[in-house]
Enzyme design. Structure first.
Site, mmCIF file in Angstrom:
data_model
loop_
_atom_site.group_PDB
_atom_site.id
_atom_site.type_symbol
_atom_site.label_atom_id
_atom_site.label_comp_id
_atom_site.label_asym_id
_atom_site.label_seq_id
_atom_site.Cartn_x
_atom_site.Cartn_y
_atom_site.Cartn_z
ATOM 1 N N ARG A 94 28.465 -110.436 10.708
ATOM 2 C CA ARG A 94 29.613 -110.030 11.550
ATOM 3 C C ARG A 94 30.439 -108.902 10.942
ATOM 4 O O ARG A 94 30.915 -108.031 11.661
ATOM 5 C CB ARG A 94 30.520 -111.228 11.857
ATOM 6 C CG ARG A 94 31.076 -111.961 10.662
ATOM 7 C CD ARG A 94 32.302 -112.780 11.035
ATOM 8 N NE ARG A 94 32.023 -113.943 11.852
ATOM 9 C CZ ARG A 94 31.661 -115.141 11.398
ATOM 10 N NH1 ARG A 94 31.470 -115.310 10.104
ATOM 11 N NH2 ARG A 94 31.470 -116.160 12.211
ATOM 12 N N GLN A 95 30.603 -108.910 9.614
ATOM 13 C CA GLN A 95 31.530 -107.942 9.005
ATOM 14 C C GLN A 95 30.729 -106.720 8.574
ATOM 15 O O GLN A 95 30.448 -106.512 7.400
ATOM 16 C CB GLN A 95 32.229 -108.631 7.809
ATOM 17 C CG GLN A 95 33.442 -107.895 7.278
ATOM 18 C CD GLN A 95 34.690 -108.061 8.127
ATOM 19 O OE1 GLN A 95 34.784 -109.004 8.904
ATOM 20 N NE2 GLN A 95 35.639 -107.155 7.990
ATOM 21 N N HIS A 127 22.319 -111.373 14.336
ATOM 22 C CA HIS A 127 23.372 -110.945 15.266
ATOM 23 C C HIS A 127 23.822 -109.524 14.925
ATOM 24 O O HIS A 127 24.858 -109.309 14.287
ATOM 25 C CB HIS A 127 24.541 -111.921 15.242
ATOM 26 C CG HIS A 127 25.413 -111.732 16.429
ATOM 27 N ND1 HIS A 127 25.185 -112.364 17.617
ATOM 28 C CD2 HIS A 127 26.469 -110.919 16.635
ATOM 29 C CE1 HIS A 127 26.071 -111.973 18.500
ATOM 30 N NE2 HIS A 127 26.866 -111.087 17.923
ATOM 31 N N LYS A 191 33.806 -111.745 28.135
ATOM 32 C CA LYS A 191 34.573 -112.459 27.101
ATOM 33 C C LYS A 191 35.554 -111.518 26.422
ATOM 34 O O LYS A 191 35.222 -110.369 26.133
ATOM 35 C CB LYS A 191 33.603 -113.030 26.062
ATOM 36 C CG LYS A 191 34.293 -113.708 24.876
ATOM 37 C CD LYS A 191 33.317 -114.495 24.026
ATOM 38 C CE LYS A 191 32.542 -113.632 23.078
ATOM 39 N NZ LYS A 191 31.640 -114.412 22.225
ATOM 40 N N ASP A 218 22.804 -118.409 24.708
ATOM 41 C CA ASP A 218 23.465 -117.535 23.739
ATOM 42 C C ASP A 218 22.657 -117.550 22.458
ATOM 43 O O ASP A 218 21.818 -118.432 22.254
ATOM 44 C CB ASP A 218 24.906 -117.993 23.489
ATOM 45 C CG ASP A 218 25.818 -116.833 23.069
ATOM 46 O OD1 ASP A 218 25.316 -115.698 22.902
ATOM 47 O OD2 ASP A 218 27.027 -117.062 22.915
HETATM 48 C C1 R5P Z 1 28.910 -113.122 20.522
HETATM 49 O O1 R5P Z 1 29.156 -112.143 19.955
HETATM 50 C C2 R5P Z 1 27.824 -114.069 20.138
HETATM 51 O O2 R5P Z 1 26.708 -113.850 20.944
HETATM 52 C C3 R5P Z 1 28.275 -115.490 20.266
HETATM 53 O O3 R5P Z 1 28.728 -115.689 21.589
HETATM 54 C C4 R5P Z 1 29.366 -115.790 19.303
HETATM 55 O O4 R5P Z 1 29.036 -115.377 18.022
HETATM 56 C C5 R5P Z 1 29.669 -117.270 19.320
HETATM 57 O O5 R5P Z 1 30.717 -117.525 18.441
HETATM 58 P P1 R5P Z 1 31.623 -118.807 18.597
HETATM 59 O O6 R5P Z 1 30.724 -119.994 18.707
HETATM 60 O O7 R5P Z 1 32.442 -118.830 17.337
HETATM 61 O O8 R5P Z 1 32.468 -118.605 19.811
#
Ligand code: R5P
Length: 293
Positions: A94-95, A127, A191, A218
């Site tokens: 992520r970072q 991701h 989102k 997802d």
């Molecule tokens: C979005 O960027 C990803 O696909 C996931 O939706 C996200 O990482 C889910 O994160 P969390 O379970 O913390 O909402």
């Protein structure tokens, strides 16, 4: 020469299946803590002259990370011809940029350590946010595998008349390809993330899909808040289902998510009670065929 497959603790079940499918020998990595908290690592299995695949999914990576590095270095010291990392879930994605002054770009630091420790990395659906491929972060050859066909096939076999739903724009890639493979319609929600555990979801009017079973797809459930917020938009529809790749489920995420859906299933990239979709054939094929990005 037969390859040696070494699971870090917690990865034995997947490694056993991989060894069986790859025709590899299954070894073991013994770990323990010295009284002061330092890590002790011992390999069981002879790496001399062999390709060694170390199996370690990287959900919650910090506590065991040094043991992983020590195991890889030990395999190399003991004469391995090649030391690979099979990490079905890859951490620290992520970072990948500095959002605030002074922040660590942990994606790059983590990739540097992995790249200097292993010869090759095999993973599933990392991701990727701002980089198109792992090659932008990792200096070693990587194989990026995709679980979407497996998710699609599970849905086709287990859900009647599905409507595939992605919870955010980033999930269009999963939702679209899954829907196309099984000839189902799909919808993507919008989102807005306000913090680690705060997300808002906007949904279009779903009334026309009332005769369909909503299936949220997802790549990852981490805090679970994305799936919870998306699930709340499905009131009035058939009992919703949820199918994800990486069952990270931090803190209370499993309780939260599982209470919103009739069924939550995941692949086996992270061992979890929701695992129903086995990716061993995908991983075994990549290991044997030496796939690249
Ligand atoms: C979005 O960027 C990803 O696909 C996931 O939706 C996200 O990482 C889910 O994160 P969390 O379970 O913390 O909402």
């Amino acid at each position: 020469m037969q390859r040696l497959i070494l699971p870090l603790p917690g990865n034995e079940a997947l490694a056993t299946r991989l060894a069986a499918q790859c025709g590899g020998e299954l070894g073991a990595v013994e770990t323990r803590r010295f009284p002061d908290g330092e890590s002790y690592v011992r390999l069981h299995g002879d790496p001399r002259g062999r390709v060694v695949d170390i199996v370690c999914t990287l959900a919650r990576p910090d506590p065991g990370f040094l043991s992983l590095v020590f195991a890889a270095d030990a395999a190399r010291d003991l004469g391995a011809a090649e030391v690979n990392l099979v990490a079905p879930y890859l951490a620290y994605m992520r970072q990948d940029k500095r959002f605030q002054p002074g922040e660590s770009i942990s994606s790059l630091s983590f990739a540097r350590v992995i790249s200097s420790t292993f010869d090759r990395l095999v993973t599933v659906d990392p991701h990727l946010h701002r980089h198109p491929a792992l090659a932008a972060l990792y200096a070693i050859p990587t194989a990026t595998l995709h679980a979407a066909p497996y998710l699609a096939d599970w849905i086709a076999a287990n859900v009647a008349d599905p409507l595939i739903i992605g919870p955010d724009e980033e999930s269009e890639q999963w939702a679209g390809s899954i829907a196309a493979r099984i000839g189902a319609p799909h919808v993507v929600l919008r989102k807005t993330r306000h913090g680690d555990r705060q997300v808002d979801i906007e949904a279009p009017d779903l009334a026309r899909w009332r005769d369909r079973t909503p299936v949220l797809v997802d790549d990852i459930a981490s805090s679970g808040r994305t799936l919870v917020a998306a699930g709340a938009k499905l009131a009035g529809m058939r009992p919703p289902q949820c199918v994800i790749v990486h069952a990270v489920f931090a803190e209370d995420a499993w309780e939260q998510v599982s209470s919103c859906f009739e069924r939550v299933v995941s692949t086996d990239t992270v061992p979890h009670a929701s695992n129903r979709i086995e990716l061993t054939p995908l991983l075994a094929d990549a290991i044997l065929r030496d796939l690249r990005d």
